[in-house]
Design a protein around this motif. Structure first.
Motif: not given
Length: 634
Positions: A415, A463-464, A477
């Motif tokens: 990411c 993932t983010y 995050c």
């Protein structure tokens, strides 16, 4: 009526006498400009004789006209530096007014004395000099501008205390220049000029009260909720929002735009609908900013619309393959798209015509692209492919070497997010890299392409990561290990770690006091950052793919993973039977008044006239029922 006419005639006679007297006094050279004073104005006569002496002495040094007025000689004395007697006269006048403030009130009852034009002029001149804006600071009197400069360093609490000292301090502490500065420093009405509000102190107070109410509504989930639906669009593919605009793309190839500020609905006409292409391609990605909306399709087509002028595309270009990534600059109409290993950047030129600014071929297929925010003369794009991250300059030509920000073999990038000066990368450790402590987030400087900070130590993949919309010096995050983490970029330490979603975190955003996260199980959760407690949550059956909030609104989107659900024919006429497969867009407004009728959810409004039998129209009998017809008592 007769009394008014008598007063008017008396005023006319008095005016004629004054004019006649002024003409007579102007012909006498020995009387001077101010004439002969009477017995009631002895002090004034003394000061007049003094000024006559001063003017006669100045006439000896410099020739002057014979009929020169007295105030001209006063002004010449001020210019020559002879201001000592004038200051003494001002101090005497101030002392007289302080010692006998009641004398003027007593004289108001007495009949008005006859004062000629010269006396009035001198009194007005002394009064104007007496009204110098001096602010008392203990034993010193400072000019207003200097005192304002001192108060400029005070906060709103200190200004409120200073306003209680005296009348002069109250006038100074409530100056609109001070409160305009405080209003801008606290983030209200950015870009407003000082003339936009008649009272900036009241404006700041109203803004703070509104912020307190909205914050309380956030914590208690008080407000209104709207579901942005488009039944004919079939299954939801992608959602984006910015500045009150929400755009959505569907498997039917339709693109829908909502203006949540005025609640206007717009159907953006794609290029394939104009060409009558069948079947219509799916929408793969959508993006929107304040002026431009864009969408990418499965067939490699990219359409760009203006949110202000019309519904027809203003620009369109075609890729040879499916568009894998799409992004739009939040500050300018610059569109970056990626198809396979090719990255293309389009933007309007100085004349407003859309052009392709650059076309770059990367060594590997592109996983994602992001336009670096900030106003520049050129577009700066971050693109990542496998374990490499590139920074693309739209001014560069094809012969120039690519600028690599990060490239480590065996450490793929999961990411990426960028701010105007930094880039945050989620790095996955594989094989021998697991001995270094697991997966990490590395923060790079876009100017030097050097790693500034490394945070995190997790066994799950990140993932983010959100760097652009987070509070300054904070990075938030999400991870597959079900946790939401907040890091302080100044120290590199973990500020908050929350066990949030049991199927992994898909998206997250934070500000100075709250965190809003979404998970793969369809849960949207709102957290208090300081104490790490969950305030409330909302659930839907599809994963949460989009979260965007500001001070008073929140937009969430649950996007299905399956675009063609098994066991359901999406071409049926009864589309309401497949509502659970479509996805959902929710708009929350926490600035709404809880006592307003629109605050009550539709399911809680019952009037006994709607047809029953449909499970989405269930109404509660209490307490929001409406009885139609006459009331019959028991």
């Amino acid at each position: 009526m007769v009394m008014e006419e008598d007063e008017l005639s008396a005023f006319r006679e008095q005016w004629k006498q004054e004019l006649q007297k002024n003409t007579e006094t102007s012909n006498k050279d020995k009387e001077g400009y101010f004439g002969h004073p009477d017995n009631d104005s002895s002090s004034l006569y003394q000061s007049t004789s003094f000024w006559e002496k001063q003017s006669s002495s100045s006439k000896q040094t410099q020739p002057a006209p014979k009929d020169q007025p007295q105030y001209v000689s006063i002004a010449e004395g001020l210019l020559d530096g002879r201001s000592g007697p004038l200051l003494d006269r001002i101090e005497q006048e101030r002392t007289r007014r302080k010692r006998a403030p009641w004398s003027e009130a007593i004289r108001t009852d007495a009949p008005p004395s006859k004062v000629n034009k010269g006396q009035k002029l001198l009194e007005q001149f002394l009064q104007d000099l007496n009204e110098v804006n001096d602010i008392p600071f203990f034993d010193v009197e400072l000019p207003y501008e200097l005192a304002l400069k001192i108060f400029y360093f005070l906060g709103r609490t200190d200004l409120g205390r200073c306003a209680q000292v005296s009348k002069s301090w109250k006038v100074l502490a409530e100056d609109k220049v001070l409160w305009h500065r405080l209003c801008l420093e606290e983030g209200y009405h950015n870009g407003a000029s000082i003339s936009d509000s008649p009272c900036w102190k009241s404006t700041l107070r109203d803004c703070r009260n509104t912020e307190t109410v909205v914050k309380s509504n956030w914590k208690n989930r008080v407000g209104s909720i709207r579901h942005l639906q488009y039944e004919l669009g079939k299954v939801l593919c992608d959602v984006s929002s910015c500045a009150g605009l929400v755009i959505a793309g569907y498997t039917s190839g339709d693109v829908r735009l909502w203006d949540t500020l005025h609640w206007d609905k717009s159907y953006l006409h794609p290029t394939h609908s104009i060409r009558d292409e069948t079947p219509a391609p799916y929408v793969s990605h959508v993006r929107v900013n304040k002026t431009v909306a864009t969408a990418a399709y499965e067939n490699g087509c990219v359409d760009v619309w203006s949110t202000e002028t019309g519904l027809e595309p203003i620009h369109q270009h075609q890729h040879l393959q499916r568009v894998h990534a799409l992004d739009l600059s939040p500050d300018s109409p610059a569109v970056a798209s990626a198809s396979g290993p090719d990255v293309r950047v389009d933007a309007p030129d100085e004349q407003g015509y859309w052009r392709s600014q650059c076309l770059v071929h990367l060594p590997k297929p592109v996983d994602g692209v992001l336009v670096v925010p900030g106003r520049r003369d050129f577009s700066l794009v971050a693109a990542w492919a496998d374990e490499s991250v590139y920074l693309l300059d739209s001014r560069a030509n094809e012969e120039q070497e690519l600028r690599v920000v990060h490239s480590v073999y065996g450490h793929p990038v999961t990411c990426v997010d960028v701010s105007p000066s930094r880039a945050a990368l989620g790095i996955k450790s594989c094989g021998w890299g697991m001995n270094d402590g697991g997966n990490k987030i590395q923060v790079y400087s876009l100017e030097t392409s050097q790693c500034e900070l490394t945070v995190g130590n997790s066994a799950g993949d990140f993932t983010y990561v959100n760097l652009r919309d987070s509070h300054p010096h904070l990075l938030v995050c999400g991870n597959k290990d079900r946790r939401v983490r907040v890091f302080d970029l100044r120290t590199g330490s973990s500020v908050v770690s929350l066990y949030a979603h049991h199927m992994g975190v898909t998206t997250v955003q934070a500000d100075d006091w709250k965190i809003v996260s979404g998970g793969g199980e369809g849960l949207v959760s709102v957290w208090e950052m300081r104490i790490g407690a969950k305030l409330w949550e909302m659930h839907n059956r599809h994963p949460v793919r989009h979260i965007r909030f500001n001070a008073s609104t929140l937009v969430t989107a649950n996007v299905p993973d399956e675009k063609s659900p098994r066991g359901a024919c999406i071409t049926d006429d009864d589309l309401t039977a497949h509502r659970r497969y479509r996805g959902l867009i929710c708009h929350y407004d926490f600035s709404m008044d809880s006592s307003a009728p629109d605050h009550v959810l539709p399911i809680c409004r019952s009037n006994y006239t709607e047809s029953s039998g449909y499970n989405y129209n269930i109404g509660l009998a209490m307490p929001y029922d409406i009885l139609n017809g006459p009331y019959v008592g028991i």
